[in-house]
Design a protein around this motif. Structure first.
Motif, PDB file in Angstrom:
ATOM      1  N   ARG A  60       0.763  -1.089  -0.035  1.00  0.00           N
ATOM      2  CA  ARG A  60      -0.151  -0.079  -0.104  1.00  0.00           C
ATOM      3  C   ARG A  60       0.904   1.299  -0.241  1.00  0.00           C
ATOM      4  N   GLU A  61       0.555   2.030  -0.832  1.00  0.00           N
ATOM      5  CA  GLU A  61       1.350   3.430  -1.352  1.00  0.00           C
ATOM      6  C   GLU A  61       0.477   4.449  -1.142  1.00  0.00           C
ATOM      7  N   LEU A  62       0.997   5.707  -0.442  1.00  0.00           N
ATOM      8  CA  LEU A  62       0.080   6.751  -0.181  1.00  0.00           C
ATOM      9  C   LEU A  62       1.266   8.176  -0.594  1.00  0.00           C
ATOM     10  N   MET A  63       0.177   9.000  -1.181  1.00  0.00           N
ATOM     11  CA  MET A  63       0.595  10.386  -1.122  1.00  0.00           C
ATOM     12  C   MET A  63       0.135  11.215   0.050  1.00  0.00           C
ATOM     13  N   VAL A  64       1.034  11.712   0.514  1.00  0.00           N
ATOM     14  CA  VAL A  64       0.606  12.436   1.837  1.00  0.00           C
ATOM     15  C   VAL A  64       1.212  13.848   1.845  1.00  0.00           C
ATOM     16  N   TYR A  65       0.280  15.006   1.966  1.00  0.00           N
ATOM     17  CA  TYR A  65       0.581  16.358   1.865  1.00  0.00           C
ATOM     18  C   TYR A  65       0.442  16.994   3.019  1.00  0.00           C
ATOM     19  N   LEU A  66       1.607  17.731   3.487  1.00  0.00           N
ATOM     20  CA  LEU A  66       1.642  18.306   4.816  1.00  0.00           C
ATOM     21  C   LEU A  66       1.431  19.847   4.516  1.00  0.00           C
ATOM     22  N   TRP A  67       0.364  20.355   5.022  1.00  0.00           N
ATOM     23  CA  TRP A  67       0.095  21.926   4.993  1.00  0.00           C
ATOM     24  C   TRP A  67       0.359  22.469   6.484  1.00  0.00           C
ATOM     25  N   TYR A  68       1.165  23.427   6.493  1.00  0.00           N
ATOM     26  CA  TYR A  68       1.567  23.888   7.871  1.00  0.00           C
ATOM     27  C   TYR A  68       1.952  25.445   7.930  1.00  0.00           C
ATOM     28  N   PRO A  69       1.740  25.921   9.063  1.00  0.00           N
ATOM     29  CA  PRO A  69       1.990  27.254   9.371  1.00  0.00           C
ATOM     30  C   PRO A  69       3.224  27.955   9.002  1.00  0.00           C
ATOM     31  N   THR A  70       3.204  29.046   7.983  1.00  0.00           N
ATOM     32  CA  THR A  70       4.411  29.605   8.033  1.00  0.00           C
ATOM     33  C   THR A  70       4.491  31.220   8.467  1.00  0.00           C
ATOM     34  N   GLU A  71       5.349  31.996   8.401  1.00  0.00           N
ATOM     35  CA  GLU A  71       5.204  33.466   8.400  1.00  0.00           C
ATOM     36  C   GLU A  71       4.378  33.871   7.281  1.00  0.00           C
ATOM     37  N   ARG A  72       3.396  34.919   7.797  1.00  0.00           N
ATOM     38  CA  ARG A  72       2.501  35.455   6.835  1.00  0.00           C
ATOM     39  C   ARG A  72       3.271  36.236   5.576  1.00  0.00           C
ATOM     40  N   PRO A  73       3.012  35.751   4.358  1.00  0.00           N
ATOM     41  CA  PRO A  73       3.840  36.482   3.277  1.00  0.00           C
ATOM     42  C   PRO A  73       2.979  37.872   3.019  1.00  0.00           C
ATOM     43  N   SER A  74       3.945  38.909   2.420  1.00  0.00           N
ATOM     44  CA  SER A  74       3.462  40.265   2.261  1.00  0.00           C
ATOM     45  C   SER A  74       2.623  40.371   0.936  1.00  0.00           C
ATOM     46  N   SER A  75       2.484  39.210   0.321  1.00  0.00           N
ATOM     47  CA  SER A  75       1.812  39.364  -0.953  1.00  0.00           C
ATOM     48  C   SER A  75       1.036  38.187  -1.042  1.00  0.00           C
ATOM     49  N   GLU A  76      -0.028  37.887  -1.695  1.00  0.00           N
ATOM     50  CA  GLU A  76      -0.945  36.682  -1.963  1.00  0.00           C
ATOM     51  C   GLU A  76       0.189  35.923  -2.716  1.00  0.00           C
ATOM     52  N   PRO A  77       0.326  34.537  -2.053  1.00  0.00           N
ATOM     53  CA  PRO A  77       1.110  33.535  -2.973  1.00  0.00           C
ATOM     54  C   PRO A  77       0.261  32.802  -3.827  1.00  0.00           C
ATOM     55  N   HIS A  78       0.864  32.160  -5.051  1.00  0.00           N
ATOM     56  CA  HIS A  78       0.297  31.553  -6.081  1.00  0.00           C
ATOM     57  C   HIS A  78       1.063  30.000  -5.835  1.00  0.00           C
ATOM     58  N   SER A  79       0.392  29.070  -6.059  1.00  0.00           N
ATOM     59  CA  SER A  79       0.909  27.642  -6.300  1.00  0.00           C
ATOM     60  C   SER A  79      -0.194  26.865  -6.768  1.00  0.00           C
ATOM     61  N   GLU A  80       0.199  25.592  -7.276  1.00  0.00           N
ATOM     62  CA  GLU A  80      -0.549  24.635  -7.798  1.00  0.00           C
ATOM     63  C   GLU A  80      -2.028  24.653  -7.077  1.00  0.00           C
ATOM     64  N   TYR A  81      -3.094  24.545  -7.565  1.00  0.00           N
ATOM     65  CA  TYR A  81      -4.192  24.073  -7.018  1.00  0.00           C
ATOM     66  C   TYR A  81      -4.217  22.454  -6.817  1.00  0.00           C
ATOM     67  N   LEU A  82      -3.909  21.951  -7.898  1.00  0.00           N
ATOM     68  CA  LEU A  82      -4.115  20.329  -8.011  1.00  0.00           C
ATOM     69  C   LEU A  82      -2.676  20.081  -8.561  1.00  0.00           C
ATOM     70  N   PRO A  83      -1.650  19.890  -7.559  1.00  0.00           N
ATOM     71  CA  PRO A  83      -0.444  19.211  -8.087  1.00  0.00           C
ATOM     72  C   PRO A  83      -0.634  17.947  -8.875  1.00  0.00           C
ATOM     73  N   GLY A  84       0.357  17.732  -9.912  1.00  0.00           N
ATOM     74  CA  GLY A  84      -0.023  16.574 -10.804  1.00  0.00           C
ATOM     75  C   GLY A  84      -1.251  16.758 -11.757  1.00  0.00           C
ATOM     76  N   ALA A  85      -1.727  17.919 -11.920  1.00  0.00           N
ATOM     77  CA  ALA A  85      -2.753  18.164 -12.803  1.00  0.00           C
ATOM     78  C   ALA A  85      -2.467  17.815 -14.368  1.00  0.00           C
ATOM     79  N   LYS A  86      -1.233  18.403 -14.708  1.00  0.00           N
ATOM     80  CA  LYS A  86      -0.713  18.119 -15.956  1.00  0.00           C
ATOM     81  C   LYS A  86      -0.458  16.599 -16.455  1.00  0.00           C
TER      82      LYS A  86
END
Length: 410
Positions: A60-86
């Protein structure tokens, strides 16, 4: 037989009936004091075989994504909504499925016009020293990324989320080497009677819940192992407070969470988001007779009898079963029913934000309903993992017009 809010509800089917917006939909900016970081891990459980994958001889193999607190960025960041979409889009079957399910929003996801507020591999905030943890499981035919707004809201309030991509349950899981696991569909042998089909479905459902619960327990095992290692092995080493861990799931994932809490006392609290299996039972039951011993938040969208599958007699039996099961929950548990306009099974996810026609009224309604659900989730987590008061749940003088609260275990 269809379950009201469990294993047979597919996110793709849910969203295919909605008209996508012409402009790229935008998720709400997280309101908490922290920014959002995200890490991905490909973990293999060598103690189990993958009975829901294309090769049952593989572990059994899993992909697990850890979402964690960082310092608040000065501007709104952008990253993939769905990693692996392509990679998903390049798969002929899955690409067609995603275009059908997401409509015009799918190219916007591929282009990055629909985005997450997470920053990949960002350094965690230095304070506090440790974070409480929530392990999250998505629904059937969906993905943990379909709950991005909810996960980001919790992380911005100081929680680490371990979001599991469950192979076989998810519409697609893209592993670190670009392999893709498709959703598992049981193929029954020909000639079964309706009664045999029902019992086969129940058997497959039970096995699926056990697999999902085992995924969650394995994820906690692996986090425990990594947390005691060095920062070279694990970016959050020593930062996870594994004495403060909750399980949360939606739909099928809610049943995974409930079963794992029945089996494992390491989890301090359980959140079941619209996971009742009508007209059978509200919580998983197995021959071992185990029940949830942790405080439970049973958070439901209101479903009247007309919208629950089954005969009138079956529905009455289900309502009685639900009442009996919830009555066994320990003190500190709640049954919260949300009933604002437009509140549905998919309202706990991004579905009606990402797929709404983008009229002001519908977008406002979708955001209201998701924010309402988040408020009860946060109140429950803050009470059980941060020892904070929860007037939203406990103060009878602060009722919400769109929610009905029943205190369980009293």
């Amino acid at each position: 037989m269809r379950f009201r809010a469990s294993l047979l509800i597919s996110t793709a089917l849910l969203t295919s009936t909605l008209v996508p917006a012409a402009e790229p939909p935008k998720l709400p900016t997280p309101s908490g004091p922290f920014g959002i970081g995200r890490l991905s891990y490909d973990w293999t459980d060598t103690a189990r075989l993958d009975t829901q994958g294309p090769d049952p001889k593989r572990n059994r193999e899993l992909m697990v994504y850890l979402w964690y607190p960082t310092e608040r960025p000065s501007s709104e960041p952008h990253s993939e909504y769905l990693p692996g979409a392509k990679q998903i889009d390049a798969d002929p079957e899955l690409g067609h499925q995603m275009h059908g399910g997401y409509g015009d929003v799918w190219p916007q996801i591929l282009s990055g016009a629909v985005y997450s507020h997470a920053i990949e591999n960002a350094p965690a905030t230095k304070s506090p020293k440790q974070f409480p943890v929530v392990i999250f499981s998505h629904g059937m035919g969906g993905s943990s990324f379909g709950y991005t707004a909810l996960l980001e809201a919790l992380v911005s309030r100081g929680y680490v989320i371990a979001a599991i991509q469950h192979p076989g349950t998810a519409d697609a899981v893209v592993f670190s080497d670009d392999r893709i696991a498709h959703e598992f569909h049981d193929t029954p042998p020909p000639g079964l009677t309706p009664d045999q089909m029902f019992h086969r479905m129940m058997d497959q459902t039970g096995k699926g819940i056990e697999t999902g619960a085992a995924d969650e327990r394995f994820a906690l095992d692996r986090l425990t192992q990594l947390n005691t290692g060095s920062h070279k092995q694990f970016a959050l080493a020593g930062r996870l407070d594994l004495n403060r861990v909750a399980l949360m799931g939606h739909s099928a994932g809610a049943d995974f969470a409930a079963r794992a809490c029945e089996l494992d006392a390491r989890f301090r609290a359980c959140i079941d988001l619209d996971g009742a299996m009508a007209p059978i039972e509200a919580l998983p039951e197995y021959p071992d007779g185990k029940t949830i011993q942790q405080p439970l938040l049973f958070l439901e969208a209101y479903h009247d009898e007309a919208h629950i599958f089954g005969t009138h007699e079956q529905k009455l039996a289900f309502f009685q079963k639900e009442k009996e099961q919830l009555a066994k929950c320990p003190p500190g548990s709640y049954d919260v029913v949300l009933n604002p306009p437009g509140m549905m099974h998919g309202s706990f996810s991004d579905a009606y934000l990402v797929h709404s026609p983008n009229t002001p009224e519908q977008t406002t309604q979708a955001l209201h309903n998701l924010t309402l659900a988040q408020s009860y989730i946060l109140a429950f987590l803050d009470k059980n993992l941060k020892s904070q008061p929860a007037p939203l749940l406990d103060d009878p003088n602060t009722p919400h017009p769109d929610a009905t609260i029943q205190h369980l275990g009293t």
